[in-house]
Design a protein around this motif. Structure first.
Motif, short mmCIF file in Angstrom:
data_model
loop_
_atom_site.label_atom_id
_atom_site.label_comp_id
_atom_site.label_asym_id
_atom_site.label_seq_id
_atom_site.Cartn_x
_atom_site.Cartn_y
_atom_site.Cartn_z
N ASP A 126 0.81 -1.21 0.00
CA ASP A 126 0.00 0.00 0.00
C ASP A 126 0.86 1.28 0.00
OD1 ASP A 126 -2.29 -1.60 0.08
OD2 ASP A 126 -2.23 -1.67 2.28
N ASN A 127 1.88 1.28 -0.85
CA ASN A 127 2.81 2.41 -0.98
C ASN A 127 3.58 2.74 0.29
OD1 ASN A 127 2.36 2.89 -3.72
ND2 ASN A 127 0.52 4.10 -3.27
N GLU A 128 3.76 1.75 1.18
CA GLU A 128 4.56 1.95 2.40
C GLU A 128 5.47 0.75 2.60
OE1 GLU A 128 2.05 4.66 5.44
OE2 GLU A 128 1.51 2.54 5.43
N TYR A 129 6.63 1.03 3.19
CA TYR A 129 7.55 -0.04 3.56
C TYR A 129 7.20 -0.49 4.97
CZ TYR A 129 10.40 1.13 -0.50
OH TYR A 129 10.85 1.34 -1.78
N ILE A 130 6.85 -1.76 5.10
CA ILE A 130 6.41 -2.32 6.39
C ILE A 130 7.49 -3.28 6.90
CG2 ILE A 130 4.61 -3.62 7.58
CD1 ILE A 130 3.64 -0.95 6.42
N LYS A 144 6.26 0.92 10.25
CA LYS A 144 6.39 1.43 8.89
C LYS A 144 7.55 2.42 8.91
CE LYS A 144 2.70 4.79 9.55
NZ LYS A 144 1.39 5.22 9.14
N PHE A 145 8.25 2.48 7.78
CA PHE A 145 9.37 3.40 7.66
C PHE A 145 8.82 4.80 7.41
CE2 PHE A 145 11.32 -0.62 6.69
CZ PHE A 145 12.60 -0.51 7.23
N ILE A 146 9.40 5.79 8.08
CA ILE A 146 8.99 7.17 7.84
C ILE A 146 10.21 7.94 7.34
CG2 ILE A 146 7.04 7.27 9.43
CD1 ILE A 146 8.87 8.41 11.55
N GLY A 147 9.98 8.85 6.43
CA GLY A 147 11.06 9.66 5.88
C GLY A 147 11.92 8.94 4.85
N ILE A 148 11.55 7.73 4.49
CA ILE A 148 12.36 6.94 3.57
C ILE A 148 12.29 7.48 2.13
CG2 ILE A 148 10.65 5.19 2.99
CD1 ILE A 148 12.91 3.13 3.28
N GLU A 149 11.19 8.15 1.82
CA GLU A 149 11.04 8.66 0.45
C GLU A 149 12.05 9.77 0.15
OE1 GLU A 149 8.57 10.29 3.44
OE2 GLU A 149 8.21 8.33 2.61
N LYS A 150 12.60 10.39 1.18
CA LYS A 150 13.57 11.47 0.99
C LYS A 150 14.99 10.95 0.72
CE LYS A 150 11.00 14.44 4.13
NZ LYS A 150 10.99 15.06 5.45
N ASP A 151 15.29 9.74 1.15
CA ASP A 151 16.65 9.21 1.05
C ASP A 151 16.68 8.05 0.06
OD1 ASP A 151 19.19 8.13 1.45
OD2 ASP A 151 19.19 8.68 3.57
N SER A 153 19.23 6.42 -1.20
CA SER A 153 20.19 5.33 -0.91
C SER A 153 19.60 4.32 0.07
CB SER A 153 21.51 5.89 -0.38
OG SER A 153 21.31 6.55 0.85
N ILE A 154 18.91 4.79 1.10
CA ILE A 154 18.28 3.86 2.05
C ILE A 154 17.16 3.10 1.37
CG2 ILE A 154 16.90 3.70 4.16
CD1 ILE A 154 18.56 5.97 5.31
N ARG A 155 16.36 3.82 0.58
CA ARG A 155 15.27 3.17 -0.14
C ARG A 155 15.80 2.09 -1.09
NH1 ARG A 155 12.67 7.52 -2.16
NH2 ARG A 155 13.49 7.23 -4.24
N SER A 156 16.93 2.36 -1.73
CA SER A 156 17.55 1.40 -2.63
C SER A 156 17.98 0.13 -1.87
CB SER A 156 18.75 2.04 -3.32
OG SER A 156 19.46 1.08 -4.06
N ILE A 157 18.57 0.32 -0.70
CA ILE A 157 19.00 -0.82 0.12
C ILE A 157 17.79 -1.64 0.55
CG2 ILE A 157 20.00 -1.49 2.35
CD1 ILE A 157 21.92 0.95 1.96
N ILE A 158 16.74 -0.96 1.02
CA ILE A 158 15.53 -1.66 1.45
C ILE A 158 14.91 -2.42 0.28
CG2 ILE A 158 13.19 -1.36 2.38
CD1 ILE A 158 15.42 -0.92 4.45
N ASP A 159 14.86 -1.80 -0.89
CA ASP A 159 14.33 -2.49 -2.08
C ASP A 159 15.14 -3.74 -2.40
OD1 ASP A 159 12.19 -0.77 -2.49
OD2 ASP A 159 13.33 0.56 -3.83
#
Length: 192
Positions: A126-130, A144-151, A153-159
């Motif tokens: 649902d458009n959130e990282y859980i 849920k991750f907050i503020g991840i859309e701004k970073d 590099s972190i989003r890439s690692i999580i993906d």
């Protein structure tokens, strides 16, 4: 991280529970460190580590530590055991540095909650990282991750963790001020 519950009052109660778990685990780590020091000093003096009597039974120090974990109020025995074992490993690997005065014997002030990778997952829903730590989902805590859309590099690692390209390792969550953070090492296979 933010606890993934819509009801504000429930979310506040879960945060309070996390604080209590962290506080309890901190005390367990400090008790385990004192136990390691006592046990080491007794072995150096060729004194047999005494058996501790409880309810008419004699227990060795290690067994008593395990029994101590059953009296915890908020944490699970598994969390308490992980905290105790992590301290014993740390003591075993750093004892030489303590003896040479290169490091001081630590006193744990943080309220880290150790999370094992087994059963723990991160998913994009649902458009959130859980983030679902297996040891805490039983008491109704997912994040849920907050503020991840701004970073990116972190989003890439999580993906990459989600896709399986990176493997999540044992990790911990930590409170800093009013926020909770995930400290997650990961591993990857080298390309041939």
């Amino acid at each position: 991280l933010s606890i993934n519950i819509d009801n504000k009052d429930e979310r506040i109660e879960k945060y309070k529970l996390l604080d209590k778990i962290g506080y309890e685990l901190r005390n367990i780590r400090n008790d385990a460190m004192r136990g390691c020091i006592t046990k080491y000093e007794m072995k150096q003096r060729n004194i047999e580590v005494p058996h501790i009597r409880e309810n008419g039974k004699a227990h060795t120090y290690n067994t008593f530590n395990t029994l101590y974990c059953r009296d915890i109020e908020f944490s699970t025995r598994t969390l308490a055991s992980w905290a105790r074992v992590s301290v014993e490993k740390k003591f075993g690997t750093e004892i030489k540095d303590y003896l040479r005065a290169k490091k001081s014997i630590p006193t744990f002030k943080d309220q880290n909650i150790i999370i094992k990778k087994a059963g723990t997952s991160i998913k994009f829903e649902d458009n959130e990282y859980i983030y679902r730590p297996a040891i805490l989902t039983g008491i109704g805590i997912t994040f849920k991750f907050i503020g991840i859309e701004k970073d990116k590099s972190i989003r890439s690692i999580i993906d990459r963790v989600i896709s399986g390209e990176y493997q999540m390792c044992d990790h911990f969550i930590k409170r800093d001020g009013r926020c909770w953070y995930l400290f997650m090492p990961y591993s990857l296979q080298k390309e041939k």
